[in-house]
Write an enzyme that holds these catalytic residues in place. Structure first.
Site, PDB file in Angstrom:
ATOM      1  N   ASN A  31     127.483  61.207 -29.857  1.00 36.35           N
ATOM      2  CA  ASN A  31     127.853  61.217 -31.866  1.00 36.35           C
ATOM      3  C   ASN A  31     127.866  60.908 -33.408  1.00 36.35           C
ATOM      4  O   ASN A  31     127.642  60.854 -34.067  1.00 36.35           O
ATOM      5  CB  ASN A  31     129.505  62.080 -31.820  1.00 36.35           C
ATOM      6  CG  ASN A  31     129.948  63.194 -33.354  1.00 36.35           C
ATOM      7  OD1 ASN A  31     129.546  63.848 -33.345  1.00 36.35           O
ATOM      8  ND2 ASN A  31     130.654  61.180 -33.734  1.00 36.35           N
ATOM      9  N   TYR A  73     116.439  61.560 -40.586  1.00 37.53           N
ATOM     10  CA  TYR A  73     117.839  62.148 -40.608  1.00 37.53           C
ATOM     11  C   TYR A  73     116.895  63.991 -39.275  1.00 37.53           C
ATOM     12  O   TYR A  73     117.106  63.609 -38.152  1.00 37.53           O
ATOM     13  CB  TYR A  73     118.402  62.733 -40.993  1.00 37.53           C
ATOM     14  CG  TYR A  73     119.489  64.193 -40.952  1.00 37.53           C
ATOM     15  CD1 TYR A  73     120.750  63.245 -39.690  1.00 37.53           C
ATOM     16  CD2 TYR A  73     119.656  65.128 -40.681  1.00 37.53           C
ATOM     17  CE1 TYR A  73     121.961  63.926 -39.291  1.00 37.53           C
ATOM     18  CE2 TYR A  73     120.946  65.770 -39.978  1.00 37.53           C
ATOM     19  CZ  TYR A  73     121.476  65.263 -39.795  1.00 37.53           C
ATOM     20  OH  TYR A  73     122.406  65.459 -38.728  1.00 37.53           O
ATOM     21  N   LYS A  79     116.530  64.052 -35.489  1.00 34.69           N
ATOM     22  CA  LYS A  79     117.489  64.452 -34.302  1.00 34.69           C
ATOM     23  C   LYS A  79     116.576  65.821 -34.200  1.00 34.69           C
ATOM     24  O   LYS A  79     117.507  66.116 -32.383  1.00 34.69           O
ATOM     25  CB  LYS A  79     118.422  65.569 -35.668  1.00 34.69           C
ATOM     26  CG  LYS A  79     119.296  65.150 -36.333  1.00 34.69           C
ATOM     27  CD  LYS A  79     120.387  64.577 -35.640  1.00 34.69           C
ATOM     28  CE  LYS A  79     122.293  63.776 -36.236  1.00 34.69           C
ATOM     29  NZ  LYS A  79     122.989  63.525 -35.082  1.00 34.69           N
TER      30      LYS A  79
END
Length: 227
Positions: A68, A131, A135
């Site tokens: 995470n 980002y 991802k």
């Protein structure tokens, strides 16, 4: 209810809003949770083996990992530096890669690894090029790892959350929150517990034939047509 009594789970980035919610849901299911809290434990890109080995040693076993830990800075692509790009990729992608490599040395057959990706892995937002790219790559890493570790009985999946509620978000970004609620068929932001429940499911025996999957937890926003 899912029963994870006797299982040991490592949650990285457990000091943040989403990570804490994930940890709580595993504990509610009976698991023993080792909470890695981020920067205070060093850079996972280089410290992954130590963090994983200590987690396994603490309880004598390791059954599941949730990757995470991550960052989400905002920088326009036109002015983004290589250092800014690399910092996000190192944290969001290279860290989970290193933790996964370290974890499979401990995980038994039936073990589980879950990457926390994002809906931005398929639907990027302005200012989030680094980002979103990290991802998207994380989702693909989960699929690639599922292929290679499947013969050992280890499952690897991703969870892609949408906008998750956190303290102050209503005041900091009221127009974005309103846009999300309007777009979401379920009419609300997600909660850390929503993400945690998805992770608990993927780590449980209920998901024993689920691997290489990206479980989107977004209230239905990405189902809405854009035309």
């Amino acid at each position: 209810m899912i029963d994870l009594n006797g299982r040991v789970v490592l949650v990285t980035g457990a000091g943040g809003t989403i990570g804490a919610g994930i940890a709580r849901q595993f504990e509610a299911a009976g698991a023993r949770v080792v909470r890695h809290r981020g920067r205070e434990d060093g850079d996972l890109r280089t410290e992954a083996r130590r963090v994983v080995d200590e987690a396994a040693a603490e309880h004598g076993r390791l059954d599941a990992v949730v990757n995470n830990a991550g960052v989400q800075p905002v920088e326009p692509l036109a002015g983004m530096t290589v250092e800014q790009w690399q910092s996000v990729v190192d944290t969001n992608l290279t860290g989970p890669f290193a933790v996964t490599q370290a974890a499979v040395r401990h995980l038994p057959e039936g073990g589980s690894i879950t990457h926390i990706a994002s809906v931005e892995g398929t639907h990027p937002a302005p200012g989030h090029a680094h980002y979103a790219a990290s991802k998207a790559a994380l989702i693909m890493h989960a699929r690639a790892a599922a292929l290679e570790y499947g013969p050992r009985g280890i499952r690897v999946n991703a969870v892609s959350p949408g906008l998750i509620s956190r303290p102050g978000i209503e005041e900091q970004w009221p127009e974005g929150v309103e846009r999300w609620r309007t777009a979401a068929p379920l009419g609300r932001l997600g909660t850390p517990e929503d993400v945690g429940d998805a992770c608990v499911f993927l780590a449980s025996d209920l998901a024993r034939w689920v691997t290489g999957h990206d479980l989107v937890v977004d209230g239905g926003v990405t189902a809405r047509p854009t035309w």
